[in-house]
Design a protein around this motif. Structure first.
Motif, PDB file in Angstrom:
ATOM      1  N   VAL A  54       0.872  -1.419   0.032  1.00 21.93           N
ATOM      2  CA  VAL A  54      -0.007   0.021  -0.030  1.00 21.93           C
ATOM      3  C   VAL A  54       0.950   1.227   0.030  1.00 21.93           C
ATOM      4  O   VAL A  54       0.509   2.139  -0.732  1.00 21.93           O
ATOM      5  CB  VAL A  54      -0.917  -0.023   1.363  1.00 21.93           C
ATOM      6  CG1 VAL A  54      -1.799   1.229   1.514  1.00 21.93           C
ATOM      7  CG2 VAL A  54      -2.060  -1.156   1.134  1.00 21.93           C
ATOM      8  N   THR A  81      -0.235  -4.504   3.628  1.00 22.49           N
ATOM      9  CA  THR A  81      -0.386  -3.154   4.195  1.00 22.49           C
ATOM     10  C   THR A  81       0.295  -2.976   5.649  1.00 22.49           C
ATOM     11  O   THR A  81       0.069  -4.369   6.315  1.00 22.49           O
ATOM     12  CB  THR A  81      -1.836  -2.657   4.502  1.00 22.49           C
ATOM     13  OG1 THR A  81      -1.788  -1.473   5.124  1.00 22.49           O
ATOM     14  CG2 THR A  81      -2.799  -3.786   4.908  1.00 22.49           C
ATOM     15  N   ASP A  88      -8.300   1.947   6.565  1.00 24.34           N
ATOM     16  CA  ASP A  88      -7.027   1.592   5.739  1.00 24.34           C
ATOM     17  C   ASP A  88      -7.594   0.412   4.738  1.00 24.34           C
ATOM     18  O   ASP A  88      -6.928   0.336   3.426  1.00 24.34           O
ATOM     19  CB  ASP A  88      -5.960   1.643   6.210  1.00 24.34           C
ATOM     20  CG  ASP A  88      -5.617   2.862   7.219  1.00 24.34           C
ATOM     21  OD1 ASP A  88      -5.766   3.947   6.621  1.00 24.34           O
ATOM     22  OD2 ASP A  88      -5.444   2.920   8.677  1.00 24.34           O
ATOM     23  N   TYR A 100      -6.261  -8.946   1.075  1.00 19.44           N
ATOM     24  CA  TYR A 100      -5.124  -7.904   1.800  1.00 19.44           C
ATOM     25  C   TYR A 100      -4.394  -8.659   2.724  1.00 19.44           C
ATOM     26  O   TYR A 100      -5.118  -9.853   3.441  1.00 19.44           O
ATOM     27  CB  TYR A 100      -5.662  -6.695   2.469  1.00 19.44           C
ATOM     28  CG  TYR A 100      -6.625  -6.972   3.714  1.00 19.44           C
ATOM     29  CD1 TYR A 100      -6.061  -7.137   4.941  1.00 19.44           C
ATOM     30  CD2 TYR A 100      -7.953  -6.919   3.533  1.00 19.44           C
ATOM     31  CE1 TYR A 100      -6.756  -7.329   6.168  1.00 19.44           C
ATOM     32  CE2 TYR A 100      -8.748  -7.294   4.633  1.00 19.44           C
ATOM     33  CZ  TYR A 100      -8.221  -7.178   5.869  1.00 19.44           C
ATOM     34  OH  TYR A 100      -8.887  -7.587   7.047  1.00 19.44           O
TER      35      TYR A 100
END
Length: 237
Positions: A54, A81, A88, A100
């Motif tokens: 990210v 991330t 987020d 993610y």
């Protein structure tokens, strides 16, 4: 031929470690150090999957994903991330990421999530353009005014088409196909993310939230119901 994976991370140690791990698993790996280089590489050649950090300079991973999706590129994206907050993570998923993985992470989990993405991509590859709309698909799923076409991987509420990510579509299809049944968290993770994926209730709740929002924006009433402590079910309004 081996699957070709692009790994983009501005941290050289992380980038090289992930690349080595993937190469040991038999992947053909290409690396990038920032978002600009990532976009250049993805426009020059095709990849089986992208692993994007990210927080990259110049153009971050979320912006890269948003640009690719706007260009019609549906390559599966696994976002890395260091930001643990739900908002987020939501930014990346809203931009079109398929999954993610928070940092720090264990390599076996990264490999498992990547395998799950590639497995879904192989099983649900979109048909060639020019094929019929969802209503012509013999396998179209319906509940109230919702239509889900597994063959074309498209979904509509009445005449409004839902703009869904790969994972959102898989989740919606699973729930609609099992209309009226309560699916527990483990069953949903097994069928949507694959048997190697770990169960993260917050992650699943996030995807359900995105689906509910998109259905609401299209004019649909509450279709996805939460059964507290168990799972989720689609029920006709």
């Amino acid at each position: 031929m081996p699957d070709r994976v692009l790994v983009a991370d501005d941290d050289r140690a992380v980038r090289e470690a992930v690349a080595r791990a993937l190469e040991l698993e038999g992947y053909d790996v290409v690396t990038a150090a920032d978002g600009v280089e990532t976009l250049v590489l993805t426009r020059r050649s095709s990849f089986s999957a992208l692993v994007l950090d990210v927080m990259m300079p110049h153009v971050d991973g979320v912006a890269v994903c948003r640009v690719l999706r706007a260009d019609g590129d549906r390559t599966p994206v696994l976002m890395l991330t260091a930001r643990a907050g739900i908002p987020d993570r939501a930014d990346g998923l809203d931009a079109g990421a398929d999954d993610y993985l928070p940092k720090p992470f264990e390599v076996p989990e990264l490999l498992a999530r990547l395998r799950a993405l590639l497995r879904r991509a192989a099983l649900t590859a979109s048909p060639a353009e020019g094929e019929g709309e969802g209503e012509e698909d013999e396998d179209v799923l319906r509940t109230a005014s919702l239509r889900v076409s597994p063959g074309t991987r498209r979904a509509w509420w009445d005449v409004a088409e839902l703009q869904l990510t790969r994972t959102e579509f898989d989740l919606l299809e699973l729930l609609v196909r099992n209309e009226g049944l309560v699916l527990d968290h483990a069953a949903i993770y097994r069928d949507v993310w694959g048997p190697d994926a770990g169960v993260d209730a917050k992650n699943l709740a996030g995807y359900v939230g995105y689906l509910r929002r998109k259905l609401t924006e299209a004019g649909a009433p509450g279709l996805i119901h939460t059964v507290r402590g168990v799972g989720y079910a689609v029920r006709r309004p």
